[in-house]
Every structure is written in C-alpha cells, then in structure tokens.
Design a protein around this motif. Structure first.
Motif, short mmCIF file in Angstrom:
data_model
loop_
_atom_site.label_atom_id
_atom_site.label_comp_id
_atom_site.label_asym_id
_atom_site.label_seq_id
_atom_site.Cartn_x
_atom_site.Cartn_y
_atom_site.Cartn_z
N ARG A 164 0.85 -1.19 0.00
CA ARG A 164 0.00 0.00 0.00
C ARG A 164 0.88 1.24 0.00
O ARG A 164 1.95 1.28 0.61
CB ARG A 164 -0.91 0.00 1.24
CG ARG A 164 -1.73 1.26 1.41
CD ARG A 164 -2.84 1.11 2.44
NE ARG A 164 -2.37 0.78 3.76
CZ ARG A 164 -3.15 0.78 4.85
NH1 ARG A 164 -4.44 1.08 4.74
NH2 ARG A 164 -2.66 0.45 6.02
N ALA A 165 0.39 2.28 -0.67
CA ALA A 165 1.16 3.53 -0.76
C ALA A 165 0.22 4.73 -0.72
O ALA A 165 -0.91 4.66 -1.19
CB ALA A 165 1.99 3.56 -2.04
N ARG A 166 0.70 5.80 -0.14
CA ARG A 166 0.01 7.10 -0.21
C ARG A 166 0.85 8.03 -1.07
O ARG A 166 2.05 8.20 -0.84
CB ARG A 166 -0.18 7.70 1.18
CG ARG A 166 -0.76 9.13 1.13
CD ARG A 166 -1.33 9.55 2.46
NE ARG A 166 -2.49 8.73 2.81
CZ ARG A 166 -3.13 8.80 3.97
NH1 ARG A 166 -2.71 9.64 4.91
NH2 ARG A 166 -4.17 8.02 4.21
N ASP A 201 -4.53 7.18 -1.70
CA ASP A 201 -3.97 5.88 -1.34
C ASP A 201 -4.28 4.87 -2.43
O ASP A 201 -5.38 4.89 -3.01
CB ASP A 201 -4.57 5.35 -0.03
CG ASP A 201 -4.15 6.14 1.19
OD1 ASP A 201 -3.20 6.94 1.09
OD2 ASP A 201 -4.79 5.98 2.26
N VAL A 202 -3.34 3.97 -2.66
CA VAL A 202 -3.58 2.82 -3.53
C VAL A 202 -3.14 1.58 -2.76
O VAL A 202 -2.00 1.52 -2.26
CB VAL A 202 -2.80 2.92 -4.86
CG1 VAL A 202 -3.08 1.68 -5.71
CG2 VAL A 202 -3.18 4.18 -5.61
N GLN A 225 -13.81 6.11 -2.24
CA GLN A 225 -12.91 5.06 -2.67
C GLN A 225 -13.62 4.13 -3.64
O GLN A 225 -14.85 4.10 -3.71
CB GLN A 225 -12.37 4.26 -1.49
CG GLN A 225 -13.36 3.33 -0.83
CD GLN A 225 -12.71 2.52 0.28
OE1 GLN A 225 -11.87 3.02 1.03
NE2 GLN A 225 -13.11 1.26 0.41
N VAL A 226 -12.82 3.38 -4.40
CA VAL A 226 -13.36 2.43 -5.35
C VAL A 226 -12.44 1.22 -5.38
O VAL A 226 -11.22 1.35 -5.21
CB VAL A 226 -13.50 3.05 -6.76
CG1 VAL A 226 -12.15 3.41 -7.34
CG2 VAL A 226 -14.27 2.13 -7.69
N ASN A 282 -4.86 -9.43 -5.84
CA ASN A 282 -4.57 -8.51 -6.94
C ASN A 282 -5.72 -7.56 -7.24
O ASN A 282 -5.76 -6.94 -8.30
CB ASN A 282 -4.16 -9.26 -8.21
CG ASN A 282 -3.08 -8.52 -8.98
OD1 ASN A 282 -2.24 -7.84 -8.39
ND2 ASN A 282 -3.09 -8.63 -10.30
N HIS A 283 -6.67 -7.45 -6.31
CA HIS A 283 -7.65 -6.37 -6.40
C HIS A 283 -6.97 -5.08 -5.95
O HIS A 283 -6.01 -5.10 -5.19
CB HIS A 283 -8.87 -6.66 -5.53
CG HIS A 283 -9.69 -7.79 -6.03
ND1 HIS A 283 -10.88 -8.17 -5.45
CD2 HIS A 283 -9.51 -8.66 -7.05
CE1 HIS A 283 -11.38 -9.22 -6.10
NE2 HIS A 283 -10.56 -9.52 -7.07
N VAL A 284 -7.50 -3.97 -6.41
CA VAL A 284 -6.91 -2.67 -6.10
C VAL A 284 -7.98 -1.78 -5.48
O VAL A 284 -9.10 -1.68 -5.99
CB VAL A 284 -6.35 -2.00 -7.38
CG1 VAL A 284 -5.78 -0.62 -7.05
CG2 VAL A 284 -5.30 -2.88 -8.03
N VAL A 285 -7.63 -1.13 -4.37
CA VAL A 285 -8.52 -0.17 -3.73
C VAL A 285 -7.85 1.20 -3.82
O VAL A 285 -6.71 1.38 -3.39
CB VAL A 285 -8.81 -0.52 -2.27
CG1 VAL A 285 -9.68 0.56 -1.62
CG2 VAL A 285 -9.50 -1.87 -2.17
#
Length: 368
Positions: free
Chosen positions: A186-188, A215-216, A256-257, A222-225
C-alpha cells in the motif's frame, strides 16, 4: 510559575502518550476509573495539554473527512522521519492543523514536525533503492519497505510516496510523464503540482492525478482499492487489447473504489471511505466495537513477534479506540489495561489472557 519540569521526552513519546490517553478517555468503561490519573497527566504542563488537544482536534477533523493541505502531509510523512530521499530541500510547510499531520502531532505538531523533529527509527532497514532490470538510458527507481516498516520518500519532482509495511513501488519519470507502478502493498501519494501527468498503475488499475493526495492498496488477490484524500483523481481498469477502453471514474475527496482483477469491462461502485484507516502512515488505526482477533491480525502485519489470544474466547472480546498497531508490545499493554487482561510475553508470542497461567509461563503482566 514553571511548567513541564519533567525530564525532556522524545517528541514521539509525548505524542504516543497523548494518543493513548485519547483512546482511553473515549471509552466509557475505562474513562471514569482513570480520570484522576488522566487529569494528573494533563496538569503536568502546557505541552501535555497541547498534545491532547491536538489529538482531539485531529480526530474531530478526521471524522468529517476534511481535506488536509498537501504541504503538511508531506512534512508529516517525510521530514520528521528523515526518510525522504533524492530531492533538493523544500520550504517549510505552512503551520496549519490538519488531520493527517495532527493525529500524531501532539506537541504543537505542525511547528515541530515542519522543523524536522526526531521520530522513532524504523525497526527494520529499508530495502535498497536502485535501478530496476530492463532500463535503458534512464533509471527506474525502486522504493521498498521491509516487514514492519512504514517510510516516506520524496521524489525529484517534490512528490512524496509513503509506503506501508512490505511494499514496493517502481518510479519512472521522463520529460513527458510521471509513471509509477505499485507492485506490492500500500502507498500514499502526495503529488506535486506540475504539467506532466502523474499516473499510478497497480494490478489492472490506473490512477491519474494532478496535485492531489490518494492511497492505492494492492490486495493479495490482486484487487486494487483507490482512496482519495484530497483533490481529484481519475481511476480506470486497464483492459487488454483489443478489448473496449474502460471509462475513467472521477473520485471526490473521501471516496474510494475497488477494481477487481478481471479482464472484462466492469461497473465499479464508488463508496464513502471509512475514516478508521486514514492515519496508517503514522501507524494508527481507529476501531469501533472491533474483535480483538481482527486487531491482532492488523498488528501482526508489522510484528516480529505475533500478538495472539491465549484462548479462543479472547479473540471475540470487543474493543473501541485509536490504537498504534505498529508496536505490538505497547498495543498488548493498552488492550490489557483497557479490558482487564493479562499480558504474557514469550520468546515467540505476546498473548492476552484472562489471568496469568499457573505455573508461571513466560513473563506475565497480571490484569490491572
């Protein structure tokens, strides 16, 4: 009249004390029995009162999902840890109280952190940064953190990338674009304003931002939020050719998505993000009536020695409050005090139990 005559504390220590007291005083079961102790802590001086007020104000701001100024966020995640690399010095941030800076900024945080106040060293060294395989005439920078480490890096353009535990980002800048790829964790991203587009790729997701904070999170499946803190981003799923192009979604602050790892065109739901995990770059998380087992699972992502329940019923105990989940030993003590549990320290685990075992096993701190 003199105040704050105790021996000097690390800035981080006073922040932690204030955060702990804030969590205790928000819990009705714990607040009243410890009120006199809390008032005595406040009476020790102006710094203590300011620290607690900063935490309380930050919590209030965070609950409303206000947008933190970019400059303050940069200072919080970078300059205060001396972890930012590869850029020329930037001007000091404006001294404004904001959620991300102030949640741990408890000793007149903005002023102290903007000037580079000391913070705890990470318990693991960062993985080396360098060129990625397959580069040509320009290098691809690798940013990485070890298990248990949270760290921030400043890029050549002035943007800042904060990485959670066990995370990896590749950075590839040229004259036309700024391209990053989150390969793990995770990264901001706190994005500096300029003409070149700033794109983050993760899984099948692509996020385009121009001067924003988001944020990612690349999940194990391998889903991405993608979660937007400030500004605006366009989020799309990358479909292999010759498939149809995925229309981009525009997020607003506080939304968010989740992008699924599917090679087909999908309709994604944009939802309001919960504020409980907004302060993850500072190692804090808020819980409301959460199972201890779930709290342990979050903390163990950062731990060398896992935190566990001595018996199955311990995992089902409920807790509420703001906890520092990057320090398992401290978390165990706080939860033990909060719920009247014993803390048993062994070489390979820290356990919470109803009472100390008989005969004695490990080093047991009895229920308070």
């Amino acid at each position: 009249m003199m105040e704050d005559i105790d021996p000097p504390r690390r800035h981080g220590q006073l922040r932690e004390e204030a955060a702990d007291w804030f969590a205790i005083m928000r819990n009705p079961e714990e607040a009243e029995p410890r009120r006199k102790e809390f008032e005595a802590w406040l009476a020790r001086g102006a710094l203590h009162r300011a620290a607690y007020n900063r935490i309380a104000e930050a919590y209030s701001i965070g609950k409303r999902l206000k947008d933190p100024p970019e400059e303050d966020t940069v200072t919080s995640y970078g300059e205060s840890r001396d972890d930012i690399r590869q850029s020329e010095p930037r001007p000091k941030a404006k001294k404004r109280v904001v959620f991300l800076l102030a949640l741990l900024g408890t000793v007149a945080l903005v002023a102290h952190w903007a000037s580079g106040s000391p913070r705890e060293e990470p318990k693991h060294p960062s993985l080396a940064m360098g060129s990625a395989p397959g580069t040509s005439d320009r290098s691809v920078l690798k940013l990485a953190t070890a298990i248990g480490e949270i760290r921030s890096f400043r890029l050549d353009d002035g943007s800042v990338v904060a990485l959670d535990t066990n995370s990896l980002v590749l950075v590839d800048f040229d004259d036309m674009r700024r391209t990053l790829r989150l390969l793990r964790g995770r990264a901001r991203f706190t994005v500096a304003h300029e003409d070149r587009p700033f794109a983050v790729h993760a899984g099948r997701g692509r996020v385009i931002a121009r001067g924003t904070i988001f944020d990612v999170n690349l999940l194990p499946d391998n889903h991405v939020v993608v979660r937007l803190i400030r500004g605006a981003v366009d989020v799309a799923t990358e479909i292999p050719e010759p498939g149809p192009a995925q229309p981009a979604l525009r997020l607003s602050p506080g939304q968010q998505v989740e992008l699924l790892n599917e090679p087909v065109l999908l309709v994604h739901d944009i939802v309001e993000a919960k504020p409980d995990d907004r302060a993850w770059p500072e190692g804090l998380k808020e819980y409301a009536n959460a199972r201890l087992g779930d709290v342990f699972a979050d903390a163990n992502r950062y731990a060398d020695i896992p935190l566990v329940g001595e018996t199955a019923d311990i995992d089902d105990i409920r807790v509420s409050g703001v906890f520092r989940i990057t320090d398992s030993a401290r978390l165990a003590r706080n939860v033990g005090d909060l719920r009247g549990l014993a803390v048993i320290s062994r070489p390979k685990s820290i356990s919470l139990a109803r009472r100390c075992p008989v005969p004695q096993q490990g080093n047991c701190r009895p229920p308070s």
